[in-house]
Design an enzyme around this catalytic site. Structure first.
Site, PDB file in Angstrom:
ATOM      1  N   HIS A  43       0.796  -1.226   0.000  1.00 11.18           N
ATOM      2  CA  HIS A  43       0.000   0.000   0.000  1.00 11.18           C
ATOM      3  C   HIS A  43       0.829   1.276   0.000  1.00 11.18           C
ATOM      4  O   HIS A  43       0.290   2.350   0.100  1.00 11.18           O
ATOM      5  CB  HIS A  43      -0.990   0.014   1.168  1.00 11.18           C
ATOM      6  CG  HIS A  43      -0.379  -0.250   2.507  1.00 11.18           C
ATOM      7  ND1 HIS A  43       0.555   0.567   3.086  1.00 11.18           N
ATOM      8  CD2 HIS A  43      -0.586  -1.270   3.378  1.00 11.18           C
ATOM      9  CE1 HIS A  43       0.899   0.082   4.260  1.00 11.18           C
ATOM     10  NE2 HIS A  43       0.226  -1.045   4.463  1.00 11.18           N
ATOM     11  N   MET A  70      -5.155   3.558  -0.073  1.00 14.80           N
ATOM     12  CA  MET A  70      -4.862   3.030   1.264  1.00 14.80           C
ATOM     13  C   MET A  70      -3.646   3.763   1.812  1.00 14.80           C
ATOM     14  O   MET A  70      -2.540   3.618   1.302  1.00 14.80           O
ATOM     15  CB  MET A  70      -4.608   1.524   1.192  1.00 14.80           C
ATOM     16  CG  MET A  70      -4.642   0.816   2.523  1.00 14.80           C
ATOM     17  SD  MET A  70      -4.591  -0.982   2.304  1.00 14.80           S
ATOM     18  CE  MET A  70      -5.084  -1.523   3.943  1.00 14.80           C
ATOM     19  N   HIS A 501     -34.583 -16.240   0.073  1.00 19.96           N
ATOM     20  CA  HIS A 501     -33.659 -17.316   0.433  1.00 19.96           C
ATOM     21  C   HIS A 501     -34.382 -18.661   0.433  1.00 19.96           C
ATOM     22  O   HIS A 501     -34.149 -19.506   1.290  1.00 19.96           O
ATOM     23  CB  HIS A 501     -32.982 -17.071   1.776  1.00 19.96           C
ATOM     24  CG  HIS A 501     -32.051 -15.903   1.787  1.00 19.96           C
ATOM     25  ND1 HIS A 501     -31.318 -15.532   2.893  1.00 19.96           N
ATOM     26  CD2 HIS A 501     -31.731 -14.999   0.827  1.00 19.96           C
ATOM     27  CE1 HIS A 501     -30.595 -14.460   2.614  1.00 19.96           C
ATOM     28  NE2 HIS A 501     -30.840 -14.118   1.360  1.00 19.96           N
ATOM     29  N   TYR A 508     -37.004 -10.201   5.588  1.00 21.02           N
ATOM     30  CA  TYR A 508     -36.917  -9.567   4.274  1.00 21.02           C
ATOM     31  C   TYR A 508     -38.280  -9.102   3.775  1.00 21.02           C
ATOM     32  O   TYR A 508     -38.395  -8.054   3.141  1.00 21.02           O
ATOM     33  CB  TYR A 508     -36.318 -10.547   3.256  1.00 21.02           C
ATOM     34  CG  TYR A 508     -34.847 -10.794   3.430  1.00 21.02           C
ATOM     35  CD1 TYR A 508     -33.901  -9.947   2.860  1.00 21.02           C
ATOM     36  CD2 TYR A 508     -34.380 -11.883   4.161  1.00 21.02           C
ATOM     37  CE1 TYR A 508     -32.543 -10.178   3.009  1.00 21.02           C
ATOM     38  CE2 TYR A 508     -33.025 -12.117   4.322  1.00 21.02           C
ATOM     39  CZ  TYR A 508     -32.112 -11.262   3.739  1.00 21.02           C
ATOM     40  OH  TYR A 508     -30.760 -11.488   3.900  1.00 21.02           O
TER      41      TYR A 508
END
Length: 1021
Positions: A43, A70, A501, A508
């Site tokens: 980084h 980063m 699902h 949900y």
């Protein structure tokens, strides 16, 4: 290993005083088998950041603090055409199988990095992998990155599945998830020690910023192709469907579009508070939150500020395994969901603000945030490796764009933002295309992006296109709500369940109900209104939710978030919106439910609905929901959730960090809750014994054994399609649960079986079980009567007339004994060798992080001991228990059992006659001919119920087997029930067919999606 030359680089940077030692760079390989889950990151904010890099004479590597991802520096590469630099890093490329084993889910080793262009480059960056690479040597494998963009882009490829062959002769096939196939990456094996970045040869010179080069293990589903790099995974772009005939451009249609737009703006600026929005109205706080982003415009274009990342883009870093320096820099990232929430709050404040100076400041803040978001790579054509679950991160970006559309137009940003949002919406292509298909009823679309979809369409500047889009949207919403999706696909089901699902999932569906209702409300009374079929189907689902909530759904329906059950109170406004969108509004049923769950009175109803409406009374009776393998019994203010599972319906949803001990969530559970908070009734996670779900038959395991054997997702299904519930007359019901454990799942006893049946009628339920077996010689098998936390208001048990408040307390009960729990539910033991009662301090663990918890609990359970052989039990529950009443019931039981009679209880059939209601319940676990007063024979596994009333016999039947696969739609099942005697139908509306045959009557029931059918019969004269 050679010593790589760094002379040119050292002269350029003045950083290196000694020759580069290659062994130092490669002694700690990436993907080290000893620490495979720790990501290796370059980084450029680290010490000596270029120690592992070399370049040829036509490339110059420097560090730049101008822009970064980063930390505060990136690598600036100035190059001439065809030149290169090399990262010297040894790789030990694991197979996908090895990566998956290390992480516990389908995984792949990934190479990723970020790059920035200040201007587009007409060429390709070539990334090569090989051994001892120099600028001119042949590489073994690699890939290309198209450079015709500006701003940041992220590149991420699977080292096993996305590399192109160079000069090696390899079996270059994709690696299967089990690692049985070789790939280019795997053929490289441990030979890679060089990664070369080669500039395009067709361009004379240029410069590129590079940051955050990383080797990590990632989810194998999420390295997506984009305009820059081609991987094995593609997310196709959206192609808007247009319904025919199209509506013309007329003043009326344009006015309707404008009305819808204004309604949408009004809802988000001044309407119902959003459940999933951290609303902030304080201008000073908005400014300080904005300042914390450190965004500033650079002199020659672009922005610099804190790096933006979606919550799912975190995963590629494996943050739990990062070293401390990397983790510190990683923690400075800004989560996109928080960023776009701030954008919305600023846009909302902008709309409401009257002061010109303040308004101008808010506008500039918003525009700078938009520019930074785009500069970070959130633009059309940029996959950023992946943006799955996009709606949760971005939902407020869409709405803010609508609120700030004039400002965006003025800044020449609206088209780019529109294109970006449309690009990232492609994860929901099956919805955004607006052409109804099997995948078009996605509850997550309704939950996160359905209203945002409408907002995006309203930004279309062309009048005819805008009318076409909104008209198509209306037709699509109608179709998505109307259809019964095949197999396990998301959407509404005929029995009132709502699937996500591959199962009924209130966590949900409740927010999806609310948002779908709001959409219908926004489009009401215009040429773009949602069709009646969609409205009716949504109403059925929402009325069903009212039935199976009190106002929270029971623990068995809480999905992967036990002790966080969704409540109807959070979606109350949806009932108002749907009621007011009825063809003849308000719809009385929905309006009355709205009043009830909002705690509104009849006196308040006139101001709300324009007429007097009485708040709904709590549902009463029994309701079968075999789309979720559950039944709901309501008596006064109490709700009993009876929950099973089968091949079509999973037992529980367990994730890596959710519901780790939730195995027993559907093991014939019978949770009893009064109207109100479950926490206040003793359903408390701290100290909860996860082995003791009310009504369930379980093997009592230590937490380490109860913890899911799968490190990530486990959604255990049954071995048979038969397990579920039935109802009779809307008042009585039955559950039949055939418990069979899988043969090859770690920590699951393959010999654990049970047959469990429950008959529910009015204020009581009868529980029976048989064929309880286990091969575990060390763990007791139990059937739990109840488990509740002890609190100042839940501190009393009654046992055989004695009030118990001692703590700790232990006793043992047997047949004929009774007790009352702290919630006023009575339990009469009618057949059990040993029932343990306990008031004790318990130590347990939190379901997500496994951290210790503790609490005081009252519990009672039937002890079947270790390795039971065809053990059985019987008990009754009374929902309105008092010590006096339980004494009376115990006396009736002792007097030749005047309460009920078990007519049969074996592995094939359970038959229960409830003498208090005169209802008989039959659980046919197998087809059978029986000796019975009413039923003679049933040709398929089924739940049959009968009720004799004077001269009529009412019969219902169903199979809870949905007769479907995960891909194919449910189809009807015909059940033939032969009853004794000659009967005729007394119900002209019954769909059950009947035919007299000799001295018997043949009834033919058609069971579709587990919805019971019934018929009322009278004797033939």
């Amino acid at each position: 290993m050679p010593i790589f030359r760094f002379t040119a680089l050292a002269m350029t940077l003045g950083l290196l005083s000694a020759p580069y030692n290659a062994m130092a760079a490669t002694s700690n390989p990436a993907f080290d088998p000893k620490n495979l889950m720790q990501s290796e990151i370059y980084h450029f904010a680290q010490n000596n950041p270029l120690a592992d890099f070399s370049s040829d004479k036509n490339s110059i590597l420097t560090l730049s603090d101008k822009r970064s991802i980063m930390g505060n520096q990136s690598l600036l590469w100035k190059w001439k055409g065809g030149s290169s630099f090399t990262l010297h890093k040894k790789l030990i490329v694991p197979t996908d199988k090895e990566a998956s084993k290390a992480w516990g889910r389908s995984s792949t080793p990934v190479f990723s990095f970020w790059l920035y262009n200040e201007k587009p480059i007409d060429g390709y960056l070539t990334i090569d992998f090989g051994e001892k690479l120099i600028s001119t040597s042949e590489a073994q494998a690699g890939f290309k990155v198209k450079l015709d963009f500006t701003g940041w882009r992220a590149v991420g490829v699977s080292l096993n599945n996305d590399l192109e062959n160079r000069e090696m002769t390899l079996n270059a096939t994709n690696t299967s998830s089990d690692g049985t196939q070789d790939s280019i990456g795997r053929s490289l094996g441990a030979k890679v020690d060089s990664i070369r970045f080669k500039a395009p040869s067709n361009v004379s010179q240029g410069e590129i910023y590079i940051d955050r080069i990383m080797f990590s293990v990632d989810d194998a589903r999420y390295q997506w192709s984009d305009y820059q790099v081609k991987t094995r995974l593609s997310e196709p772009e959206i192609q808007f469907h247009n319904v025919k005939p199209q509506l013309p451009v007329t003043p009326e249609n344009l006015a309707a579009i404008d009305l819808i737009r204004q309604r949408l703006i009004n809802e988000f600026v001044g309407g119902e508070k959003e459940t999933n929005l951290a609303l902030e109205e304080n201008i000073s706080k908005l400014k300080s939150d904005f300042d914390a982003l450190n965004i500033h415009t650079l002199a020659n274009g672009g922005t610099q500020g804190r790096h933006l990342i979606t919550d799912k883009q975190i995963i590629i870093y494996q943050p739990e395994n990062l070293n401390s320096q990397d983790k510190q820099l990683f923690d400075n990232y800004v989560i996109l969901g928080n960023y776009t929430t701030l954008m919305f709050n600023i846009s909302r404040a902008y709309v409401l603000e009257k002061d010109p100076t303040q308004k101008a400041q808010l506008k500039q803040m918003y525009l700078l945030m938009t520019k930074h978001l785009l500069d970070q790579g959130f633009v059309k054509g940029s996959a950023l490796v992946t943006t799955h679950h996009w709606g949760y991160s971005s939902r407020w970006w869409y709405i803010s764009t609508l609120l700030m559309s004039d400002a965006l137009k003025e800044a020449n940003l609206q088209t780019q933002v529109y294109d970006s949002l449309l690009w990232y919406s492609r994860e929901f292509k099956s919805s955004f295309d607006m052409k109804v298909s099997a995948d078009s009823s996605d509850l997550d679309y309704f939950n996160t992006l359905s209203r945002q979809h409408l907002a995006l369409l309203l930004l279309e500047p062309d009048d005819q296109k805008r009318i076409n889009l909104v008209n198509t949207f209306s037709h699509y919403i109608t179709g998505a709500l109307t259809q019964v999706p095949p197999g396990g696909k998301d959407g509404l089901r005929p029995d009132g369940t709502a699937w996500r699902h591959e199962g009924n999932y209130p966590g949900y569906s409740f927010p999806a109900f609310k948002n779908a209702s709001q959409l219908i409300y926004l489009l009401r009374d215009t040429p773009f209104s949602v069709g009646e079929s969609g409205w009716n189907n949504l109403k059925k689902a929402m009325v069903s939710a009212w039935i199976y909530s009190n106002p929270e759904v029971g623990l068995p329906l809480a999905g992967r978030h036990p002790f966080n059950s969704p409540s109807l109170k959070s979606v109350a406004q949806g009932y108002y919106w749907l009621a007011m969108s009825a063809k003849s509004s308000p719809d009385k049923t929905l309006a009355s439910i709205y009043l009830a769950i909002s705690d509104k009175t009849q006196n308040e109803s006139t101001a709300i609905f324009g007429e007097t409406i009485t708040p709904a009374s709590l549902p009463q009776g029994f309701y079968a929901f075999n789309g979720g393998a559950f039944g709901i019994h309501r008596w006064q203010d109490k709700m009993v959730t009876l929950k099973a599972y089968n091949t079509n319906v999973w037992s529980s949803e367990i994730y890596n960090k959710d519901n780790r001990y939730g195995r027993y969530q559907s093991h014939g559970v019978a949770q009893i809750v009064s109207n109100g908070s479950q926490l206040s009734q003793g359903y408390q996670q701290e100290g909860w014994d996860w082995n003791r779900m009310q009504g369930a038959t379980t093997i009592h395991l230590p937490l380490k054994d109860l913890d899911s054997p799968k490190p990530h997702t486990l959604m255990q299904r049954g071995e048979r399609g038969f397990s579920g519930t039935s109802s009779l007359e809307g008042q009585y019901g039955m559950m039949a649960f055939d418990l069979i454990y899988p043969a090859n799942l770690e920590r699951f006893d393959p010999n654990f079986t049970a047959k469990k049946s429950v008959l529910a009628a009015d204020n009581h339920l009868i529980f029976i079980g048989s064929n309880i077996n286990s091969s575990d010689k060390n763990k007791n098998v139990e059937t739990t009567l109840f488990q509740h936390a002890i609190t100042p208001t839940l501190n009393t048990l009654w046992i055989n007339g004695q009030k118990i408040e001692n703590m700790p307390y232990q006793t043992t009960l047997q047949q004929g004994d009774w007790l009352i729990d702290s919630n006023g539910n009575g339990y009469l033991i009618t057949q059990a060798e040993k029932v343990n009662v306990s008031r004790q301090h318990q130590v347990s663990a939190e379901n997500k992080n496994r951290q210790p918890t503790e609490g005081n609990f009252s519990s009672a359970w039937i002890d079947h001991s270790t390795r039971p052989k065809d053990a059985s039990y019987e008990y009754m529950v009374f929902l309105d228990a008092t010590p006096e009443k339980m004494g009376e019931m115990a006396q009736k039981f002792r007097e030749n059992n005047g309460l009920y009679q078990v007519l049969r209880k074996d592995k094939d059939v359970h038959i229960i006659l409830d003498k208090l209601s005169n209802v008989t319940g039959y659980a046919f676990y197998q087809p059978a001919s029986i000796e019975d007063k009413w039923i003679k024979k049933v040709n398929k596994p089924a739940i049959v119920m009968t009720h004799r009333q004077k001269d009529t016999l009412i019969v219902s039947a169903v199979t809870p087997d949905l007769n479907m696969t995960r891909q194919k739609a449910a189809t009807p099942v015909t059940i033939n029930v032969t009853i004794n005697g000659k009967w005729q139908s007394a119900d002209k509306n019954s769909e059950v067919k009947y035919q007299v045959s000799g001295d018997n009557t043949e009834l033919t029931f058609t069971s579709y999606f587990g919805i019971p059918q019934e018929i009322k019969l009278s004797p033939l004269p």
